[in-house]
Design a protein around this motif. Structure first.
Motif, PDB file in Angstrom:
ATOM      1  N   GLY A 280      -4.538   9.862   2.326  1.00 44.22           N
ATOM      2  CA  GLY A 280      -4.696   9.109   1.092  1.00 44.22           C
ATOM      3  C   GLY A 280      -5.647   9.738   0.090  1.00 44.22           C
ATOM      4  N   GLY A 281      -6.373  10.789   0.506  1.00 41.73           N
ATOM      5  CA  GLY A 281      -7.237  11.502  -0.427  1.00 41.73           C
ATOM      6  C   GLY A 281      -8.707  11.456  -0.101  1.00 41.73           C
ATOM      7  N   PHE A 282      -9.046  11.277   1.180  1.00 42.62           N
ATOM      8  CA  PHE A 282     -10.448  11.240   1.621  1.00 42.62           C
ATOM      9  C   PHE A 282     -11.227  10.158   0.863  1.00 42.62           C
ATOM     10  N   VAL A 283     -10.596   9.005   0.742  1.00 39.92           N
ATOM     11  CA  VAL A 283     -11.216   7.871   0.055  1.00 39.92           C
ATOM     12  C   VAL A 283     -12.321   7.310   0.944  1.00 39.92           C
ATOM     13  N   VAL A 284     -13.521   7.243   0.401  1.00 42.26           N
ATOM     14  CA  VAL A 284     -14.683   6.721   1.118  1.00 42.26           C
ATOM     15  C   VAL A 284     -15.003   5.338   0.560  1.00 42.26           C
TER      16      VAL A 284
ATOM     17  N   THR B 200      -4.236 -10.600  22.001  1.00 39.80           N
ATOM     18  CA  THR B 200      -4.444 -11.764  21.134  1.00 39.80           C
ATOM     19  C   THR B 200      -3.284 -12.751  21.177  1.00 39.80           C
ATOM     20  N   GLY B 201      -2.121 -12.309  21.614  1.00 42.72           N
ATOM     21  CA  GLY B 201      -0.938 -13.162  21.538  1.00 42.72           C
ATOM     22  C   GLY B 201      -0.440 -13.356  20.114  1.00 42.72           C
ATOM     23  N   ARG B 202      -0.924 -12.532  19.200  1.00 41.20           N
ATOM     24  CA  ARG B 202      -0.520 -12.585  17.790  1.00 41.20           C
ATOM     25  C   ARG B 202       0.334 -11.363  17.461  1.00 41.20           C
ATOM     26  N   THR B 203       0.956 -11.366  16.274  1.00 40.34           N
ATOM     27  CA  THR B 203       1.879 -10.276  15.952  1.00 40.34           C
ATOM     28  C   THR B 203       1.531  -9.483  14.701  1.00 40.34           C
ATOM     29  N   ALA B 204       0.886 -10.083  13.711  1.00 39.30           N
ATOM     30  CA  ALA B 204       0.709  -9.442  12.407  1.00 39.30           C
ATOM     31  C   ALA B 204      -0.361  -8.352  12.458  1.00 39.30           C
ATOM     32  N   VAL B 205      -0.132  -7.303  11.676  1.00 41.40           N
ATOM     33  CA  VAL B 205      -1.086  -6.207  11.543  1.00 41.40           C
ATOM     34  C   VAL B 205      -1.324  -5.965  10.055  1.00 41.40           C
ATOM     35  N   VAL B 206      -2.585  -5.852   9.670  1.00 39.90           N
ATOM     36  CA  VAL B 206      -2.952  -5.603   8.281  1.00 39.90           C
ATOM     37  C   VAL B 206      -3.462  -4.166   8.161  1.00 39.90           C
ATOM     38  N   ALA B 207      -2.845  -3.416   7.242  1.00 41.09           N
ATOM     39  CA  ALA B 207      -3.268  -2.057   6.922  1.00 41.09           C
ATOM     40  C   ALA B 207      -3.700  -2.031   5.456  1.00 41.09           C
ATOM     41  N   PHE B 208      -4.015  -0.835   4.945  1.00 35.03           N
ATOM     42  CA  PHE B 208      -4.584  -0.739   3.602  1.00 35.03           C
ATOM     43  C   PHE B 208      -3.803   0.235   2.720  1.00 35.03           C
ATOM     44  N   GLU B 209      -3.856  -0.023   1.429  1.00 40.29           N
ATOM     45  CA  GLU B 209      -3.286   0.906   0.466  1.00 40.29           C
ATOM     46  C   GLU B 209      -3.895   2.290   0.661  1.00 40.29           C
ATOM     47  N   HIS B 210      -3.079   3.304   0.443  1.00 36.17           N
ATOM     48  CA  HIS B 210      -3.451   4.721   0.562  1.00 36.17           C
ATOM     49  C   HIS B 210      -3.642   5.164   2.018  1.00 36.17           C
ATOM     50  N   GLY B 211      -3.406   4.275   2.980  1.00 39.90           N
ATOM     51  CA  GLY B 211      -3.611   4.630   4.385  1.00 39.90           C
ATOM     52  C   GLY B 211      -2.490   5.500   4.928  1.00 39.90           C
ATOM     53  N   TYR B 212      -2.825   6.289   5.921  1.00 42.31           N
ATOM     54  CA  TYR B 212      -1.836   7.094   6.660  1.00 42.31           C
ATOM     55  C   TYR B 212      -2.106   6.921   8.149  1.00 42.31           C
ATOM     56  N   HIS B 213      -1.031   6.599   8.900  1.00 42.05           N
ATOM     57  CA  HIS B 213      -1.207   6.355  10.328  1.00 42.05           C
ATOM     58  C   HIS B 213      -0.161   7.035  11.205  1.00 42.05           C
ATOM     59  N   GLY B 214       0.800   7.758  10.627  1.00 44.67           N
ATOM     60  CA  GLY B 214       1.740   8.490  11.456  1.00 44.67           C
ATOM     61  C   GLY B 214       3.161   8.454  10.931  1.00 44.67           C
TER      62      GLY B 214
ATOM     63  N   THR C 128      -2.468  10.030  -2.572  1.00 48.32           N
ATOM     64  CA  THR C 128      -1.248   9.297  -2.894  1.00 48.32           C
ATOM     65  C   THR C 128      -0.524   9.927  -4.077  1.00 48.32           C
ATOM     66  N   TYR C 129      -1.282  10.512  -4.998  1.00 41.68           N
ATOM     67  CA  TYR C 129      -0.695  11.082  -6.211  1.00 41.68           C
ATOM     68  C   TYR C 129      -0.650  12.610  -6.182  1.00 41.68           C
ATOM     69  N   GLY C 130      -0.975  13.208  -5.033  1.00 41.29           N
ATOM     70  CA  GLY C 130      -0.903  14.659  -4.892  1.00 41.29           C
ATOM     71  C   GLY C 130      -1.907  15.407  -5.739  1.00 41.29           C
TER      72      GLY C 130
ATOM     73  N   ALA D  29       0.990   4.012   3.813  1.00 38.26           N
ATOM     74  CA  ALA D  29       1.225   3.500   2.463  1.00 38.26           C
ATOM     75  C   ALA D  29       2.057   4.447   1.602  1.00 38.26           C
ATOM     76  N   LYS D  30       2.074   5.724   1.895  1.00 35.06           N
ATOM     77  CA  LYS D  30       2.664   6.720   0.995  1.00 35.06           C
ATOM     78  C   LYS D  30       4.145   6.914   1.284  1.00 35.06           C
ATOM     79  N   ASN D  31       4.959   6.742   0.268  1.00 39.45           N
ATOM     80  CA  ASN D  31       6.401   6.864   0.443  1.00 39.45           C
ATOM     81  C   ASN D  31       6.842   8.306   0.674  1.00 39.45           C
ATOM     82  N   MET D  32       6.542   9.200  -0.256  1.00 35.77           N
ATOM     83  CA  MET D  32       7.024  10.574  -0.195  1.00 35.77           C
ATOM     84  C   MET D  32       5.917  11.501   0.274  1.00 35.77           C
ATOM     85  N   PRO D  33       6.142  12.258   1.321  1.00 34.38           N
ATOM     86  CA  PRO D  33       7.409  12.477   2.040  1.00 34.38           C
ATOM     87  C   PRO D  33       7.570  11.652   3.324  1.00 34.38           C
ATOM     88  N   TYR D  34       6.651  10.725   3.595  1.00 34.63           N
ATOM     89  CA  TYR D  34       6.554  10.160   4.938  1.00 34.63           C
ATOM     90  C   TYR D  34       7.542   9.042   5.234  1.00 34.63           C
ATOM     91  N   LYS D  35       7.943   8.281   4.213  1.00 36.91           N
ATOM     92  CA  LYS D  35       8.750   7.086   4.460  1.00 36.91           C
ATOM     93  C   LYS D  35      10.123   7.134   3.790  1.00 36.91           C
TER      94      LYS D  35
END
Length: 449
Positions: free
Chosen positions: A235-239, A144-158, A415-417, A168-174
């Motif tokens: 994030g909790g199997f949010v559907v 695309t020649g673009r740079t921005a990426v949009v993700a979502f609250e409660h998401g986990y990607h690695g 997100t809240y365990g 999105a989750k701070n503890m323990p991942y970030k």
């Protein structure tokens, strides 16, 4: 379902958990393994198959986790074992980028056939889900020649730097690991149970909020990609509510934004379809896969539109171990198993069994605010009860601990365990699933009375 594994499909406890041999190994772990590598249940496994894990003390545990959605075909599926055995005898590595081999090509052919959409596709293979996500972003930015990426609250990607930024989750991942990669933006997730306007308004309001983030904070012409888990994992199997994901896909298409479906946890029959996007006919531009793809061996992939994937210059995608021949052989064995045993259908049958029992449990305990998920990817969210949605991680942890003590491997999330996620191997026989649910019911009774 009849198991073809030699591991007896029965729970057996011969010691308390963890047993003495596991405790000795855990002491060795403490002296040799970094403390940051945590362990949920320190019962050290020596053998596994079907729906059973056998530990060093001879205990046989019921598995409701599949190594976090990895061993969907089982821990020792015969076709995977045979394929890996043959491949190891032939060769273990050459690096596809140096001297290639057919197994890599065949996995990519299978991915082109199985993933959503009938357009021309290309794939690149990697080692882990996080690697796949990073490379999907690279492809989207290049194309695309673009740079921005949009993700979502409660998401986990690695757990890599870029994917921690997407997560999105701070503890323990970030926690303590920043600063993170720039040009990442976050939109509200369509989370019906916790949507401020109520579940009935969630689809429309969450879509409007997503559009507002892209338009006002980023700019459509600056947005390379939107990345979404069709059903959120950690994030909790949010559907999301019906219709929301197709609207996001249409919006991305309208504005030339690459839609990346992170199907690392949902993919390969787990949700009752080959991929979770299939449920509403969503065709992403790029799809990332890993976990269930190779029956337990490390393999991941980015699959997508040929024009996008081929936009990257030669040598721009790859890695020394990416698409290792042994892992590719395992994937071909796993996919053959999924086809032969109709594992999408098996996941649907598991959902029917689980939902019936979980609904009975919910009728007894008002702390269960919601049962959600699809196929053999189900969850219950625990709250304060009686209409109070305050998360209840204390009860969640206590119930989880009781399950572990009784030889049932369970996983928490959210997100809240406060979420139990159920990911049994699709090779699990019904009687083990029923027994595991008996243990969960007993755990609720012991903890909550």
């Amino acid at each position: 379902m009849t198991s073809s594994t030699p591991v007896p499909q029965e729970r057996k406890l011969v010691t308390e958990l963890p047993g003495p041999a596991s405790q000795a190994l855990h002491a060795r772990k403490g002296a040799a393994v970094a403390a940051g590598v945590g362990v949920g249940l320190p019962a050290y496994v020596v053998r596994a198959g079907g729906g059973i894990l056998v530990d060093v003390d001879g205990n046989q545990l019921i598995d409701f986790g599949s190594g976090i959605a990895v061993t969907s075909v089982g821990n020792s599926a015969p076709r995977v074992v045979a394929a890996v055995t043959d491949q190891v005898a032939d060769f273990t590595h050459t690096c596809f980028m140096v001297t290639p081999y057919e197994e890599y090509v065949e996995v990519c052919e299978q991915l082109a056939e199985l993933t959503p959409g009938d357009h021309e596709k290309r794939s690149a293979l990697f080692n882990s889900g996080a690697e796949a996500v990073e490379n999907a972003v690279k492809v989207a930015r290049t194309a695309t020649g673009r740079t921005a990426v949009v993700a979502f609250e409660h998401g986990y990607h690695g757990r890599t730097n870029l994917t921690m930024g997407l997560t999105a989750k701070n503890m323990p991942y970030k926690h303590g690991f920043g600063p993170f990669a720039p040009e990442i933006y976050r939109a509200p997730m369509a989370y019906p149970l916790r949507w401020p306007g109520g579940a009935e308004q969630c689809a429309d309001q969450a879509f409007a909020a997503f559009v507002d983030v892209v338009h006002s904070q980023v700019g459509e012409s600056n947005t390379a990609a939107v990345i979404i888990e069709p059903i959120q994992g950690e994030g909790g199997f949010v559907v999301p509510p019906p219709g929301w994901l197709p609207r996001v896909a249409d919006y991305c298409r309208e504005h030339g934004i690459v839609l990346i479906a992170d199907e690392i946890q949902t993919g390969f029959c787990r949700t009752g379809d080959w991929f979770a996007c299939d449920h509403e006919g969503v065709v992403p531009d790029l799809i990332t896969t890993a976990k269930g793809i190779a029956g337990g061996l490390p393999l991941a992939a980015v699959t997508g539109r040929a024009d996008l994937m081929d936009s990257v210059h030669s040598g721009g995608l790859g890695g020394t171990y990416g698409g290792n021949p042994v892992a590719c052989a395992a994937a071909l064995g796993a996919i053959a198993t999924m086809r032969a045993e109709d594992l999408p259908g098996r996941a649907q049958a598991i959902e029917r069994l689980f939902r019936n029992r979980l609904e009975q449990l919910r009728s007894k305990y008002d702390v269960i605010a919601e049962i959600r998920g699809r196929g053999a990817m189900l969850a219950i969210e625990l709250t304060a009860g009686a209409g109070d949605l305050t998360p209840n991680p204390t009860a969640t942890a206590a119930i989880n601990k009781h399950c572990h003590s009784q030889g049932l491997v369970t996983l928490t999330a959210g997100t809240y365990g406060n979420v139990f996620r159920f990911l049994p191997p699709l090779s699990s026989p019904d009687h083990l699933l029923e027994e595991g649910l008996d243990i969960i019911e007993d755990a609720f009774a012991q903890v909550l009375g």
